[in-house]
Design a protein around this motif. Structure first.
Motif, PDB file in Angstrom:
ATOM      1  N   ILE A  14      12.757 -17.867 -41.823  1.00 64.14           N
ATOM      2  CA  ILE A  14      13.427 -16.637 -41.369  1.00 64.14           C
ATOM      3  C   ILE A  14      13.638 -16.674 -39.866  1.00 64.14           C
ATOM      4  O   ILE A  14      14.703 -16.305 -39.363  1.00 64.14           O
ATOM      5  N   LEU A  15      12.626 -17.155 -39.142  1.00 65.87           N
ATOM      6  CA  LEU A  15      12.726 -17.195 -37.683  1.00 65.87           C
ATOM      7  C   LEU A  15      13.640 -18.310 -37.185  1.00 65.87           C
ATOM      8  O   LEU A  15      13.907 -18.397 -35.989  1.00 65.87           O
ATOM      9  N   ASN A  16      14.128 -19.141 -38.070  1.00 68.62           N
ATOM     10  CA  ASN A  16      15.083 -20.179 -37.694  1.00 68.62           C
ATOM     11  C   ASN A  16      16.520 -19.664 -37.684  1.00 68.62           C
ATOM     12  O   ASN A  16      17.448 -20.443 -37.483  1.00 68.62           O
ATOM     13  N   THR A  17      16.702 -18.378 -37.920  1.00 72.41           N
ATOM     14  CA  THR A  17      18.037 -17.779 -37.873  1.00 72.41           C
ATOM     15  C   THR A  17      18.048 -16.644 -36.862  1.00 72.41           C
ATOM     16  O   THR A  17      17.026 -15.972 -36.652  1.00 72.41           O
ATOM     17  N   ASP A  18      19.180 -16.439 -36.231  1.00 73.21           N
ATOM     18  CA  ASP A  18      19.298 -15.339 -35.271  1.00 73.21           C
ATOM     19  C   ASP A  18      19.106 -13.991 -35.951  1.00 73.21           C
ATOM     20  O   ASP A  18      18.469 -13.097 -35.397  1.00 73.21           O
ATOM     21  N   VAL A  19      19.654 -13.836 -37.140  1.00 72.64           N
ATOM     22  CA  VAL A  19      19.515 -12.588 -37.889  1.00 72.64           C
ATOM     23  C   VAL A  19      18.037 -12.338 -38.213  1.00 72.64           C
ATOM     24  O   VAL A  19      17.542 -11.222 -38.086  1.00 72.64           O
ATOM     25  N   GLY A  20      17.338 -13.381 -38.612  1.00 68.18           N
ATOM     26  CA  GLY A  20      15.923 -13.258 -38.931  1.00 68.18           C
ATOM     27  C   GLY A  20      15.085 -12.869 -37.728  1.00 68.18           C
ATOM     28  O   GLY A  20      14.206 -12.022 -37.816  1.00 68.18           O
ATOM     29  N   VAL A  21      15.392 -13.480 -36.584  1.00 64.01           N
ATOM     30  CA  VAL A  21      14.672 -13.152 -35.351  1.00 64.01           C
ATOM     31  C   VAL A  21      14.904 -11.691 -34.983  1.00 64.01           C
ATOM     32  O   VAL A  21      13.967 -10.965 -34.631  1.00 64.01           O
TER      33      VAL A  21
END
Length: 191
Positions: A14-21
Motif C-alpha cells: 500500500i505504501l508503494n503507491t502515492d494513493v496508499g501513502v
C-alpha cells in the motif's frame, strides 16, 4: 504469525503507491495495528514493521504524530509503565543485528523528525529515562550509531546542520541504513 507477516507485506505494498501513502494518514486504527505487530513473536515480522514505521515517520509531520499516538496506544494496550519500554528492552533481549539496527533506526527517526523541539526533548528524556544509552553500550558495543548518540546527548535546536531544528550528522551510518530501507520499500515504484 503468518497472518501478521502478510499484513506487514500488505502495508508495504500500500505504501508503494502515492494513493496508499495519502490514504494512510487518515487511518489511525491501521497505524495502531501496525505498531501492535511489534509484539509479534516472529523477529522478521517485527524487523519489517520497524522499517515501515521508520519510513512512514519521515513522510510528513502528520505521520510522525500518528506513530507517536500509536506508541501511546501500544503502552495502554500492553500495560507498559513507560512508552517505548518494550521496544527499548528488546534491544538487549533480541540478538538479531538487523532487528537491533531497525530499532535504533526508528528511534533515530523519531528524534530527528519531530515537528517541534519540545516533542524532541520529551522523546530524548523518555529514552534516557529508559536507560537507552546504557542498554546500547552493553548490548551493542561495536555497533556504529553516531547520529543516535549525537541526538540523545546533544539535542540541537534552532541552528542545526539541516536548518530546520533537527539534529543531523552527514556521515551517519544510520542515515545510510534509513536510505537503504527507503529504497527497499519503494523499489517497485521505480522499477
Amino acid at each position: 504469525m503468518q497472518i501478521q507477516q502478510e499484513c506487514v507485506n500488505c502495508f508495504r505494498a500500500i505504501l508503494n503507491t502515492d494513493v496508499g501513502v495519502d490514504a494512510f494518514k487518515y487511518e489511525k486504527d491501521t497505524v495502531h495495528s501496525l505498531v501492535l505487530i511489534l509484539d509479534a513473536k516472529n523477529i522478521i515480522t517485527r524487523t519489517q514493521t520497524l522499517m515501515l514505521l521508520s519510513i512512514i515517520c519521515t513522510l510528513d509531520p502528520s505521520y510522525f504524530l500518528l506513530i507517536i499516538d500509536a506508541f501511546h496506544h501500544f503502552k495502554l494496550v500492553k500495560r507498559e509503565k513507560y512508552r517505548f519500554e518494550r521496544l527499548i528492552s528488546s534491544i538487549s533481549e533480541i540478538k538479531d543485528q538487523e532487528f537491533r539496527a531497525n530499532v535504533l533506526c526508528l528511534i533515530n527517526t523519531l528524534i530527528t523528525h519531530t515537528p517541534e523541539d519540545a516533542t524532541r526533548l520529551s522523546l530524548i528524556k523518555d529514552f534516557k529515562q529508559l536507560k537507552l544509552p546504557e542498554i546500547i553500550e552493553v548490548s551493542i558495543p561495536h555497533f556504529s550509531f553516531p547520529l543516535l548518540i549525537f541526538a540523545l546527548f546533544h539535542p540541537v535546536t534552532g541552528n542545526s546542520f539541516d536548518g530546520r531544528g533537527r539534529t543531523a550528522c552527514p556521515n551517519s551510518n544510520l542515515r545510510r541504513i534509513a536510505f537503504r530501507r527507503w529504497n527497499w520499500i519503494h523499489r517497485s515504484r521505480y522499477h
